[in-house]
Design a protein around this motif. Structure first.
Motif, PDB file in Angstrom:
ATOM      1  N   UNK A 267      11.525 -41.342 -63.925  1.00  0.00           N
ATOM      2  CA  UNK A 267      10.231 -42.006 -63.822  1.00  0.00           C
ATOM      3  C   UNK A 267      10.501 -43.431 -63.403  1.00  0.00           C
ATOM      4  N   UNK A 268       9.610 -44.000 -62.620  1.00  0.00           N
ATOM      5  CA  UNK A 268       9.748 -45.379 -62.162  1.00  0.00           C
ATOM      6  C   UNK A 268       8.910 -46.298 -63.041  1.00  0.00           C
TER       7      UNK A 268
ATOM      8  N   UNK B 158      16.960 -36.651 -51.160  1.00  0.00           N
ATOM      9  CA  UNK B 158      16.779 -36.965 -52.574  1.00  0.00           C
ATOM     10  C   UNK B 158      16.950 -38.464 -52.773  1.00  0.00           C
ATOM     11  N   UNK B 159      16.345 -39.019 -53.820  1.00  0.00           N
ATOM     12  CA  UNK B 159      16.577 -40.433 -54.127  1.00  0.00           C
ATOM     13  C   UNK B 159      18.078 -40.679 -54.304  1.00  0.00           C
ATOM     14  N   UNK B 160      18.557 -41.780 -53.723  1.00  0.00           N
ATOM     15  CA  UNK B 160      19.987 -42.087 -53.788  1.00  0.00           C
ATOM     16  C   UNK B 160      20.199 -43.515 -54.258  1.00  0.00           C
ATOM     17  N   UNK B 161      21.206 -43.683 -55.090  1.00  0.00           N
ATOM     18  CA  UNK B 161      21.562 -44.978 -55.663  1.00  0.00           C
ATOM     19  C   UNK B 161      23.065 -45.176 -55.488  1.00  0.00           C
ATOM     20  N   UNK B 162      23.496 -46.432 -55.356  1.00  0.00           N
ATOM     21  CA  UNK B 162      24.931 -46.666 -55.204  1.00  0.00           C
ATOM     22  C   UNK B 162      25.629 -46.992 -56.516  1.00  0.00           C
TER      23      UNK B 162
ATOM     24  N   UNK C  23      10.569 -34.759 -53.410  1.00  0.00           N
ATOM     25  CA  UNK C  23      10.431 -35.583 -54.605  1.00  0.00           C
ATOM     26  C   UNK C  23       9.680 -36.872 -54.354  1.00  0.00           C
ATOM     27  N   UNK C  24       8.880 -37.290 -55.326  1.00  0.00           N
ATOM     28  CA  UNK C  24       8.029 -38.470 -55.162  1.00  0.00           C
ATOM     29  C   UNK C  24       8.814 -39.772 -55.051  1.00  0.00           C
ATOM     30  N   UNK C  25      10.076 -39.795 -55.458  1.00  0.00           N
ATOM     31  CA  UNK C  25      10.862 -41.029 -55.380  1.00  0.00           C
ATOM     32  C   UNK C  25      11.860 -41.042 -54.231  1.00  0.00           C
ATOM     33  N   UNK C  26      11.858 -40.016 -53.392  1.00  0.00           N
ATOM     34  CA  UNK C  26      12.809 -39.969 -52.285  1.00  0.00           C
ATOM     35  C   UNK C  26      12.693 -41.209 -51.396  1.00  0.00           C
ATOM     36  N   UNK C  27      11.502 -41.550 -50.986  1.00  0.00           N
ATOM     37  CA  UNK C  27      11.294 -42.704 -50.103  1.00  0.00           C
ATOM     38  C   UNK C  27      10.519 -43.819 -50.809  1.00  0.00           C
ATOM     39  N   UNK C  28      10.772 -43.988 -52.073  1.00  0.00           N
ATOM     40  CA  UNK C  28      10.115 -44.988 -52.915  1.00  0.00           C
ATOM     41  C   UNK C  28      11.055 -46.182 -53.064  1.00  0.00           C
TER      42      UNK C  28
END
Length: 133
Positions: free
Chosen positions: A127-128, A69-73, A36-41
């Motif tokens: 989307x960012x 995968x992108x991760x958020x707390x 995914x494009x946001x994994x390391x974004x």
């Protein structure tokens, strides 16, 4: 069945979303890890639902989890709906956009920050937006 602020037919969603976005957001798919494009974004801004543009996560909540995968707390309050998911022989908590019901990913209680949560999100579902520009 729950009513959402944004409701569309399958045909309308198919016309609006890419094939991968439709598979993830509307059919509860999962993208392959580390693709995914946001994994390391890690730019400053916000992450919005790719289906309806509702703001789901602030960049300050994002962290490197090494899970693929992108991760958020944490999510923006009221932006996420939580649903028990018993598929694939597991019990998990699915996270959906509270505005349109789109599948975003899952939340786990193994996060490294004080919240203890790890929102594991598909890049195809978000989307960012750089809100500083």
């Amino acid at each position: 069945m729950k009513k959402y602020s944004i409701e569309k037919s399958d045909e309308e969603w198919k016309n609006q979303l890419s094939e991968e976005q439709y598979r993830v957001l509307r059919q509860k798919g999962t993208e392959a890890p580390h693709t995914g494009k946001y994994n390391l974004h890690f730019d400053d801004g916000a992450y919005r639902c790719a289906a309806c543009d509702a703001k789901l996560f602030e960049s300050e909540a994002k962290f490197k989890s090494n899970c693929g995968w992108p991760s958020f707390d944490q999510a923006i309050e009221g932006s996420i709906e939580y649903k028990k998911d018993a598929t694939f022989g597991m019990i998990r908590t699915e996270i959906l956009c509270a505005n349109c019901g789109g599948h975003v990913g899952h939340v786990f209680d193994d996060g490294p920050t004080e919240t203890g949560e790890r929102f594991c999100v598909n890049s195809a579902s978000i989307d960012f937006i750089n809100e500083k520009e």
